[in-house]
Design a protein around this motif. Structure first.
Motif, PDB file in Angstrom:
ATOM      1  N   MET A  91      47.658  24.778  63.004  1.00 29.04           N
ATOM      2  CA  MET A  91      49.076  24.304  63.700  1.00 29.04           C
ATOM      3  C   MET A  91      48.895  24.993  65.277  1.00 29.04           C
ATOM      4  O   MET A  91      48.537  26.284  65.442  1.00 29.04           O
ATOM      5  CB  MET A  91      50.237  25.170  63.012  1.00 29.04           C
ATOM      6  N   PRO A  92      49.723  23.927  66.229  1.00 25.19           N
ATOM      7  CA  PRO A  92      49.541  24.178  67.473  1.00 25.19           C
ATOM      8  C   PRO A  92      50.415  25.595  67.954  1.00 25.19           C
ATOM      9  O   PRO A  92      51.450  25.751  67.147  1.00 25.19           O
ATOM     10  CB  PRO A  92      49.907  23.301  68.302  1.00 25.19           C
ATOM     11  N   VAL A  93      50.016  26.475  68.775  1.00 22.51           N
ATOM     12  CA  VAL A  93      50.700  27.696  69.300  1.00 22.51           C
ATOM     13  C   VAL A  93      51.741  26.988  70.318  1.00 22.51           C
ATOM     14  O   VAL A  93      51.101  26.363  71.388  1.00 22.51           O
ATOM     15  CB  VAL A  93      49.953  28.755  69.618  1.00 22.51           C
ATOM     16  N   ALA A  94      52.826  27.426  70.304  1.00 18.84           N
ATOM     17  CA  ALA A  94      53.710  27.127  71.597  1.00 18.84           C
ATOM     18  C   ALA A  94      53.579  27.620  72.957  1.00 18.84           C
ATOM     19  O   ALA A  94      53.644  27.022  73.940  1.00 18.84           O
ATOM     20  CB  ALA A  94      54.926  26.832  71.115  1.00 18.84           C
ATOM     21  N   ALA A  95      53.208  28.955  72.666  1.00 20.32           N
ATOM     22  CA  ALA A  95      53.030  29.630  74.055  1.00 20.32           C
ATOM     23  C   ALA A  95      52.212  30.882  73.586  1.00 20.32           C
ATOM     24  O   ALA A  95      52.162  31.256  72.382  1.00 20.32           O
ATOM     25  CB  ALA A  95      54.342  30.128  74.671  1.00 20.32           C
TER      26      ALA A  95
END
Length: 128
Positions: free
Chosen positions: A1-5
Motif C-alpha cells: 500500500m502506498p505511503v502518503a507522506a
C-alpha cells in the motif's frame, strides 16, 4: 500500500540517496517527504543529506529538507540527569568513531520545534 507522506529525522543520509533510486511500490508519485537533519551530525553529514534530498526529488518525491544548524545526531534524545553529551550507535556505520558511535547533544527546545514541524507537515500532507 502506498505511503502518503514520510518524515525522516537524522535519516541515514549515506544510504538514502541509494534508496531513492529504488522507489517504493507505486513509485514516489510526488508524495511529500520531509528530511530533518542536524548541521553538526557526524552520522548524517549535511552534504550527504543535500545529495539524498536531491536524489529523492529527482526520483519524483516532493522533498522539503530542513537542516538544524548546530544540531547533532539524535537531538531529540531525552536528557538523563545532567548529561548534555552522549555517544549513541546510529543504525548505519559512522566512519571515524569507535564502533560507529557518534556524539549526541540533546536539545529539548529543538525536539519540541521539530515535533511541531513534523506534525504540521503531516497535517498539511494528509489534509483531504
Amino acid at each position: 500500500m502506498p505511503v502518503a507522506a514520510r518524515a525522516l529525522l537524522y535519516p541515514g543520509c549515506r544510504g538514502l540517496a541509494e534508496a531513492a533510486r529504488r522507489p517504493p511500490a507505486g513509485g514516489w508519485g510526488g508524495h511529500p517527504v520531509l528530511v530533518l537533519h542536524g548541521g553538526a551530525d557526524r552520522a548524517n553529514p549535511p552534504a550527504l543529506c543535500v545529495a539524498a534530498a536531491a536524489a529523492l526529488a529527482e526520483a519524483g518525491a516532493a522533498v522539503r529538507r530542513v537542516e538544524y544548524d548546530g544540531a547533532s545526531y539524535a537531538w531529540d534524545y531525552p536528557v538523563h540527569g545532567s548529561e548534555r553529551r552522549q555517544l549513541l550507535q546510529p543504525p548505519e556505520p559512522a566512519g571515524g568513531l569507535p564502533a560507529g558511535r557518534v556524539e549526541s547533544r540533546p536539545w529539548p527546545e529543538l525536539a519540541a520545534l521539530s515535533a511541531t514541524q513534523v506534525a504540521s507537515f503531516f497535517a498539511r500532507a494528509l489534509a483531504p
